[in-house]
Design a protein around this motif. Sequence first.
Motif, PDB file in Angstrom:
ATOM      1  N   TRP A  97       0.836  -1.203   0.000  1.00  0.00           N
ATOM      2  CA  TRP A  97       0.000   0.000   0.000  1.00  0.00           C
ATOM      3  C   TRP A  97       0.872   1.255   0.000  1.00  0.00           C
ATOM      4  CZ3 TRP A  97      -4.728  -0.588  -1.436  1.00  0.00           C
ATOM      5  CH2 TRP A  97      -5.464  -1.720  -1.075  1.00  0.00           C
ATOM      6  N   ARG A  98       1.903   1.245   0.825  1.00  0.00           N
ATOM      7  CA  ARG A  98       2.781   2.419   0.893  1.00  0.00           C
ATOM      8  C   ARG A  98       3.519   2.630  -0.431  1.00  0.00           C
ATOM      9  NH1 ARG A  98       3.258   1.215   6.802  1.00  0.00           N
ATOM     10  NH2 ARG A  98       4.616  -0.557   6.313  1.00  0.00           N
ATOM     11  N   ALA A  99       3.958   1.543  -1.046  1.00  0.00           N
ATOM     12  CA  ALA A  99       4.649   1.652  -2.337  1.00  0.00           C
ATOM     13  C   ALA A  99       3.729   2.228  -3.408  1.00  0.00           C
ATOM     14  CB  ALA A  99       5.164   0.278  -2.764  1.00  0.00           C
ATOM     15  N   SER A 105       2.612   9.578  -5.910  1.00  0.00           N
ATOM     16  CA  SER A 105       3.416  10.777  -5.683  1.00  0.00           C
ATOM     17  C   SER A 105       4.397  11.004  -6.821  1.00  0.00           C
ATOM     18  CB  SER A 105       4.175  10.646  -4.357  1.00  0.00           C
ATOM     19  OG  SER A 105       5.023  11.750  -4.139  1.00  0.00           O
ATOM     20  N   ASP A 106       5.021   9.935  -7.289  1.00  0.00           N
ATOM     21  CA  ASP A 106       6.041  10.055  -8.330  1.00  0.00           C
ATOM     22  C   ASP A 106       5.445  10.310  -9.712  1.00  0.00           C
ATOM     23  OD1 ASP A 106       7.937   9.620  -6.399  1.00  0.00           O
ATOM     24  OD2 ASP A 106       8.246   7.497  -6.883  1.00  0.00           O
ATOM     25  N   GLN A 107       4.352   9.629 -10.023  1.00  0.00           N
ATOM     26  CA  GLN A 107       3.812   9.676 -11.382  1.00  0.00           C
ATOM     27  C   GLN A 107       2.654  10.645 -11.561  1.00  0.00           C
ATOM     28  OE1 GLN A 107       3.131   5.870 -13.256  1.00  0.00           O
ATOM     29  NE2 GLN A 107       4.693   4.847 -12.020  1.00  0.00           N
ATOM     30  N   GLY A 108       1.973  11.016 -10.472  1.00  0.00           N
ATOM     31  CA  GLY A 108       0.824  11.906 -10.577  1.00  0.00           C
ATOM     32  C   GLY A 108      -0.458  11.132 -10.834  1.00  0.00           C
ATOM     33  N   LEU A 109      -1.581  11.696 -10.391  1.00  0.00           N
ATOM     34  CA  LEU A 109      -2.870  11.009 -10.510  1.00  0.00           C
ATOM     35  C   LEU A 109      -3.232  10.679 -11.952  1.00  0.00           C
ATOM     36  CD1 LEU A 109      -5.327  12.851  -8.070  1.00  0.00           C
ATOM     37  CD2 LEU A 109      -4.236  10.637  -7.747  1.00  0.00           C
ATOM     38  N   ASP A 110      -3.110  11.666 -12.828  1.00  0.00           N
ATOM     39  CA  ASP A 110      -3.649  11.516 -14.176  1.00  0.00           C
ATOM     40  C   ASP A 110      -3.014  10.376 -14.957  1.00  0.00           C
ATOM     41  OD1 ASP A 110      -5.515  13.486 -13.855  1.00  0.00           O
ATOM     42  OD2 ASP A 110      -4.331  15.063 -14.806  1.00  0.00           O
ATOM     43  N   ILE A 461       7.869   7.505   3.460  1.00  0.00           N
ATOM     44  CA  ILE A 461       6.511   7.044   3.749  1.00  0.00           C
ATOM     45  C   ILE A 461       6.493   5.855   4.692  1.00  0.00           C
ATOM     46  CG2 ILE A 461       5.505   7.931   1.614  1.00  0.00           C
ATOM     47  CD1 ILE A 461       5.735   5.132   0.455  1.00  0.00           C
ATOM     48  N   GLY A 462       7.683   5.354   5.036  1.00  0.00           N
ATOM     49  CA  GLY A 462       7.748   4.275   6.004  1.00  0.00           C
ATOM     50  C   GLY A 462       7.256   4.684   7.378  1.00  0.00           C
ATOM     51  N   PHE A 463       7.214   6.012   7.614  1.00  0.00           N
ATOM     52  CA  PHE A 463       6.714   6.516   8.892  1.00  0.00           C
ATOM     53  C   PHE A 463       5.195   6.408   9.004  1.00  0.00           C
ATOM     54  CE2 PHE A 463      10.906   8.394   8.991  1.00  0.00           C
ATOM     55  CZ  PHE A 463      11.240   8.403  10.336  1.00  0.00           C
ATOM     56  N   LEU A 464       4.529   6.144   7.892  1.00  0.00           N
ATOM     57  CA  LEU A 464       3.066   6.044   7.905  1.00  0.00           C
ATOM     58  C   LEU A 464       2.672   4.621   8.309  1.00  0.00           C
ATOM     59  CD1 LEU A 464       2.377   7.965   4.562  1.00  0.00           C
ATOM     60  CD2 LEU A 464       2.217   8.867   6.890  1.00  0.00           C
ATOM     61  N   ASP A 465       2.686   4.377   9.609  1.00  0.00           N
ATOM     62  CA  ASP A 465       2.430   3.015  10.082  1.00  0.00           C
ATOM     63  C   ASP A 465       1.226   2.895  11.007  1.00  0.00           C
ATOM     64  OD1 ASP A 465       3.433   4.311  12.273  1.00  0.00           O
ATOM     65  OD2 ASP A 465       5.212   3.049  12.500  1.00  0.00           O
ATOM     66  N   GLN A 466       0.541   4.026  11.263  1.00  0.00           N
ATOM     67  CA  GLN A 466      -0.663   3.944  12.077  1.00  0.00           C
ATOM     68  C   GLN A 466      -1.794   3.296  11.278  1.00  0.00           C
ATOM     69  OE1 GLN A 466      -2.068   7.479  13.961  1.00  0.00           O
ATOM     70  NE2 GLN A 466      -0.065   8.058  14.795  1.00  0.00           N
ATOM     71  N   LYS A 467      -2.689   2.635  11.981  1.00  0.00           N
ATOM     72  CA  LYS A 467      -3.815   1.976  11.314  1.00  0.00           C
ATOM     73  C   LYS A 467      -4.652   2.988  10.524  1.00  0.00           C
ATOM     74  CE  LYS A 467      -7.893  -0.901  12.056  1.00  0.00           C
ATOM     75  NZ  LYS A 467      -8.768  -1.591  13.034  1.00  0.00           N
ATOM     76  N   ASP A 468      -4.917   4.172  11.114  1.00  0.00           N
ATOM     77  CA  ASP A 468      -5.727   5.186  10.416  1.00  0.00           C
ATOM     78  C   ASP A 468      -5.020   5.702   9.177  1.00  0.00           C
ATOM     79  OD1 ASP A 468      -7.737   4.924  12.204  1.00  0.00           O
ATOM     80  OD2 ASP A 468      -7.441   6.829  13.225  1.00  0.00           O
ATOM     81  N   LEU A 470      -2.912   3.907   7.260  1.00  0.00           N
ATOM     82  CA  LEU A 470      -3.053   2.853   6.250  1.00  0.00           C
ATOM     83  C   LEU A 470      -4.481   2.800   5.710  1.00  0.00           C
ATOM     84  CD1 LEU A 470      -0.829   0.182   7.972  1.00  0.00           C
ATOM     85  CD2 LEU A 470      -0.423   1.177   5.720  1.00  0.00           C
ATOM     86  N   THR A 471      -5.454   3.066   6.575  1.00  0.00           N
ATOM     87  CA  THR A 471      -6.849   3.137   6.121  1.00  0.00           C
ATOM     88  C   THR A 471      -7.031   4.256   5.104  1.00  0.00           C
ATOM     89  OG1 THR A 471      -7.690   2.244   8.211  1.00  0.00           O
ATOM     90  CG2 THR A 471      -9.238   3.504   6.879  1.00  0.00           C
ATOM     91  N   LEU A 472      -6.384   5.392   5.353  1.00  0.00           N
ATOM     92  CA  LEU A 472      -6.444   6.513   4.406  1.00  0.00           C
ATOM     93  C   LEU A 472      -5.758   6.156   3.094  1.00  0.00           C
ATOM     94  CD1 LEU A 472      -5.836   9.984   6.135  1.00  0.00           C
ATOM     95  CD2 LEU A 472      -7.726   9.293   4.653  1.00  0.00           C
ATOM     96  N   ILE A 473      -4.598   5.506   3.183  1.00  0.00           N
ATOM     97  CA  ILE A 473      -3.870   5.116   1.970  1.00  0.00           C
ATOM     98  C   ILE A 473      -4.735   4.180   1.125  1.00  0.00           C
ATOM     99  CG2 ILE A 473      -1.877   3.851   1.076  1.00  0.00           C
ATOM    100  CD1 ILE A 473      -0.316   4.838   3.551  1.00  0.00           C
ATOM    101  N   LYS A 474      -5.371   3.216   1.782  1.00  0.00           N
ATOM    102  CA  LYS A 474      -6.246   2.290   1.049  1.00  0.00           C
ATOM    103  C   LYS A 474      -7.396   3.050   0.391  1.00  0.00           C
ATOM    104  CE  LYS A 474      -5.234  -1.648   4.093  1.00  0.00           C
ATOM    105  NZ  LYS A 474      -5.767  -2.624   5.069  1.00  0.00           N
ATOM    106  N   GLY A 475      -7.956   4.007   1.140  1.00  0.00           N
ATOM    107  CA  GLY A 475      -9.038   4.816   0.574  1.00  0.00           C
ATOM    108  C   GLY A 475      -8.588   5.580  -0.647  1.00  0.00           C
ATOM    109  N   ILE A 476      -7.399   6.142  -0.591  1.00  0.00           N
ATOM    110  CA  ILE A 476      -6.847   6.874  -1.741  1.00  0.00           C
ATOM    111  C   ILE A 476      -6.686   5.950  -2.940  1.00  0.00           C
ATOM    112  CG2 ILE A 476      -4.725   7.970  -2.601  1.00  0.00           C
ATOM    113  CD1 ILE A 476      -4.415   9.191   0.240  1.00  0.00           C
ATOM    114  N   LEU A 477      -6.109   4.778  -2.708  1.00  0.00           N
ATOM    115  CA  LEU A 477      -5.866   3.841  -3.809  1.00  0.00           C
ATOM    116  C   LEU A 477      -7.162   3.314  -4.418  1.00  0.00           C
ATOM    117  CD1 LEU A 477      -3.087   2.847  -4.923  1.00  0.00           C
ATOM    118  CD2 LEU A 477      -2.932   3.991  -2.723  1.00  0.00           C
ATOM    119  N   HIS A 478      -8.215   3.251  -3.635  1.00  0.00           N
ATOM    120  CA  HIS A 478      -9.501   2.767  -4.157  1.00  0.00           C
ATOM    121  C   HIS A 478     -10.104   3.727  -5.169  1.00  0.00           C
ATOM    122  CE1 HIS A 478     -10.156   0.123  -0.326  1.00  0.00           C
ATOM    123  NE2 HIS A 478      -9.378  -0.449  -1.209  1.00  0.00           N
ATOM    124  N   PHE A 479      -9.601   4.962  -5.198  1.00  0.00           N
ATOM    125  CA  PHE A 479     -10.141   5.963  -6.131  1.00  0.00           C
ATOM    126  C   PHE A 479     -10.099   5.447  -7.567  1.00  0.00           C
ATOM    127  CE2 PHE A 479      -9.372  10.138  -8.486  1.00  0.00           C
ATOM    128  CZ  PHE A 479     -10.716  10.479  -8.536  1.00  0.00           C
TER     129      PHE A 479
END
Length: 552
Positions: A97-99, A105-110, A461-468, A470-479
């Motif tokens: 998920w973090r990757a 971040s590297d490639q942009g949404l579009d 982004i390895g610092f992003l290890d809280q459950k909330d 990761l929940t946000l990251i998953k939500g973003i990727l579901h877009f």
Amino acid sequence: MVRRQISTIIKAACESCRKSGFLPQDVDANIIIEIPREETHGDYSTNIAFLLAPKLRKSPTEIAKTLIQNMECQSVCEKVEVAAKGFINFYVKDDVWRASLREISDQGLDSLFPDVGEGRKVLIEFVSSNPTGPLHIGHGRGAAVGDVLANILLKTGYNVVKEYYVNDAGKQIETLGQSTYARWKELTGDAVPFEEHYYQGDYVKDIASLVVDNNIPVPTEKAEAITFMSKFAGDFVMDGIEKDLEDFGVLFDSYFRETRLYEGGEVEKTLNALKDKSYAYEKDGALWFKTSMFEKDEDRVLIKSDGEKTYFASDIAYHKNKFDRDFDILIDIWGSDHHGYIPRMKASIEALGKDKESLKVLLIQFVTLIRDGKPVGMSTRSGQFTTLKEVLNEVGKDAARFFFLMRKSDAHLEFDLDLAKKTTNENPVFYVQYAHARIESIFRVARKEGFDLTSVKTADIGFLDQKDELTLIKGILHFFDVVEGSAKSLEPHRITFYLLDLVGRFHSYYNKTRVVVDNKELTMARLLLLAILQQVIKSGLTLLGVSAPERM
């Protein structure tokens, strides 16, 4: 993204099962991947074992277990397991998920939206209200659905044209001319009977007043005067419709007039083509189309016994014209009362030698306006809100578009005017927009604290290890999954639902977590997370045609 990695794993397992003989070569594995409702059921789930069971004559559980045994998924999943007697659930590793967040971040949404359309040409025809009166809220809902669907299809690789079909021929326009003529005669002191079937709205008087106040010359012969009034009133109403749509944020690529089909002889040519193929026949002095030859429907009249052509005749010619313009997919958005019209249009397309499945019809159900918890009267004479313009004046474009997309288009919608005007989180559109603005306020605080947001992309982004988190990251990727699903299913309301879920995750995170803290690396990682989240919220709102304010 992650969903595609899961799809690749399943496909590879199916191929391995083919090589071993467990899955026959001629059996197609239809891969459907969904996000489970319950978090305990994993990040993704597939029902492929259920779909294969009748073809293989084996139990879904046996098939699921065999597929899992043939999966190479250790680099992506913590575990994969069989659940509910045959579902396969995938539990994705946090690092994956973090990757994926880093990839955004590297490639942009579009650059990461799925290419569903592959350049196919789509014509979306929607609203298409007869130019005999102003747009009402039902038209507004259809306009929102059509416009947002066009945005979604454009974003996913389709070549899209938005078209408004102007019914400027036939009885309704003639009746508008008669109605305006009668009001004009009334205003000039030479009243004539105002028939019951005439258009009763005050707008007809307003049009007649324009003729009088501006001393516009009217032909002296009644028939010519009515013809003049038909054109004058129709053009005036159409100008108003275009203005209302523009205020609503809906801009069409083309306005196609029905009269063009008659003037160019396209209706006549289309009817002759149907007769040449023996798909049309004469009976009782009328010309009929053999609908029953293609669909479970009655044969329909093309030309009445008095020689008048039906709307069905010009509609067939219009859809032939669409195909002649090399569109691959035709999407029509109609009111729910036109449901019975679908089979005959599908039949006519098949008669024209085209694939009837290339026509997709979305139905728009009724809208009920609610004020003070009660339905608002829908009579034009009542003075209550009935037109799109009046609703826009009351709640604004953003709220109107968002609220029109808060339910599936073929489900009845209750539009709460009081709720749409609230500036609290009770109001769904405010709730989403406020998340975007709140993130911007966090960035302002960070800048004041000396954080350089221009270098946020290099955050660890390895610092992003809280459950909330990761929940946000998953939500973003579901877009990307949601946008792809919306394009394939032609369901724009999915974007609205998604945004409400996503910002719910954000508000929960914000209420528990300080973003700007003493630990610089942790702060930068969280700022990166919120920067991408804000981009996704803005992208989703942009698809909906809703603004993303930075301050509220």
